[in-house]
Design an enzyme around this catalytic site. Structure first.
Site, PDB file in Angstrom:
ATOM      1  N   SER A 146       0.479  -1.328  -0.200  1.00  0.00           N
ATOM      2  CA  SER A 146      -0.553  -0.179   0.086  1.00  0.00           C
ATOM      3  C   SER A 146       0.860   1.276  -0.058  1.00  0.00           C
ATOM      4  O   SER A 146       1.768   1.324   0.581  1.00  0.00           O
ATOM      5  CB  SER A 146      -1.368   0.150   1.433  1.00  0.00           C
ATOM      6  N   TYR A 181      -1.466  -0.185  10.592  1.00  0.00           N
ATOM      7  CA  TYR A 181      -0.975  -0.721   9.207  1.00  0.00           C
ATOM      8  C   TYR A 181      -0.230   0.483   8.216  1.00  0.00           C
ATOM      9  O   TYR A 181       0.831  -0.722   7.244  1.00  0.00           O
ATOM     10  CB  TYR A 181      -2.921   0.360   8.086  1.00  0.00           C
TER      11      TYR A 181
END
Length: 331
Positions: free
Chosen positions: A223, A237
């Site tokens: 990501s 995250y």
């Protein structure tokens, strides 16, 4: 068997400069048919040349063949076998393939000929829906990737069955997104993210390693959150995704002696059920759109197309890379 027609002419004299393929499965329906999409049945006034390597459903192919046969030179008056698809006879394991990016990856790799092992955690019906959408053989695998024991149980039958699976492609797609604002996060949420997004990727690949063929591909879904900072409570995250990029670089070197290529794809904002709640706020959605130079968010297909490239022969000299797939959201 799939067939193709090369460089033919239709009744109106339009020339097919490219190859037109009958779909690889009788279950390939009008929803996926290039001819149906573009409304180019042979007698349609809007008929035009299909794109390179166009796939059309058996019904449209039969109509097109009947339209073309009379004008073909003798050696092309009947269908001829098409060459194998790029991933023909290969097997891909995709984690989190019951929805979103994972499902799109399964569909794109299957369209290139790969058989698919569909991993899911809880929603078997969604995994079955993924399987039903594929033109190639598939199989469902269940595991909670936060648990090393569950991962090992998923792989155990693959290695011990009489016809043990061999893997050519591993897509580490499954992951979790939960906010972890500093000072307000709970330990259970932090542990869930670390287990699913980091330990799960590591242990899945660890267990898959004995099954991977020489020259296999490992594709990790990372990501852009792993390479940017934001005051939005996503530090854990983002850290897990930065760790996935680190795994990618290190594994590329560790596995090079086996000819295995390891890469990552780093999406930005993608419209999936994982992002639905976050983007449900109109102001949040607008802020995201304002940061995208092309004025739209990404789709699962945007990511899956790059995954398909990294799994294909065309990426034979690409390894150790984490490729930004954010449409300019992060540059």
């Amino acid at each position: 068997m799939p067939w193709r027609i090369d460089n033919a002419r239709n009744l109106k004299g339009a020339r097919f400069e490219h190859q037109i393929y009958q779909a690889p499965s009788p279950t390939w329906d009008h929803e996926h048919c290039t001819a149906c999409w573009n409304k180019i049945l042979p007698n349609d006034p809007a008929y035009h040349t299909p794109t390179l390597n166009s796939w059309i459903c058996p019904t449209c192919f039969a109509d097109l063949q009947a339209d073309l046969d009379w004008s073909l030179p003798p050696h092309l008056r009947h269908p001829i076998p098409m060459p194998p698809l790029p991933l023909h006879s290969q097997t891909a394991l995709i984690t989190g393939a019951s929805r979103g990016i994972g499902r799109a990856c399964a569909q794109h790799l299957a369209a290139l000929g790969a058989s698919i092992l569909i991993h899911y955690h809880q929603d078997r019906a969604a995994a079955e829906a993924t399987a039903a959408s594929l033109p190639t053989p598939s199989r469902l695998l269940q595991a909670d990737l936060r648990s090393p024991a569950s991962i090992e149980a998923m792989f155990a039958p693959l290695a011990t069955e009489p016809n043990a699976e061999r893997l050519d492609i591993l897509v580490n797609n499954a992951g979790l997104w939960k906010p972890t604002p500093l000072g307000a996060a709970d330990l259970a949420t932090v542990q869930d993210l670390l287990n699913a997004n980091l330990l799960g990727v590591f242990w899945t690949t660890h267990c898959a390693l004995p099954l991977l063929n020489h020259g296999a591909r490992i594709i990790n879904i990372s990501s852009v959150a792993g390479r940017t900072g934001i005051a939005g409570g996503r530090s854990i995250y983002g850290a897990t995704k930065a760790a996935v990029d680190s795994l990618t670089r290190n594994w590329a070197l560790e596995l090079a002696p086996r000819g295995i290529l390891v890469n990552a794809v780093a999406p930005g904002y993608i419209t999936t059920d994982m992002t639905t709640e976050h983007l449900a706020n109109p102001a949040t959605l607008q802020r995201a759109l304002d940061r995208h130079p092309h004025g739209r968010l990404g789709t699962p297909d945007d990511v899956a197309q790059l995954v398909a490239f990294l799994a294909s022969p065309q990426s034979a000299f690409v390894t150790g890379q984490s490729i930004n797939t954010s449409g300019g959201f992060v540059i």
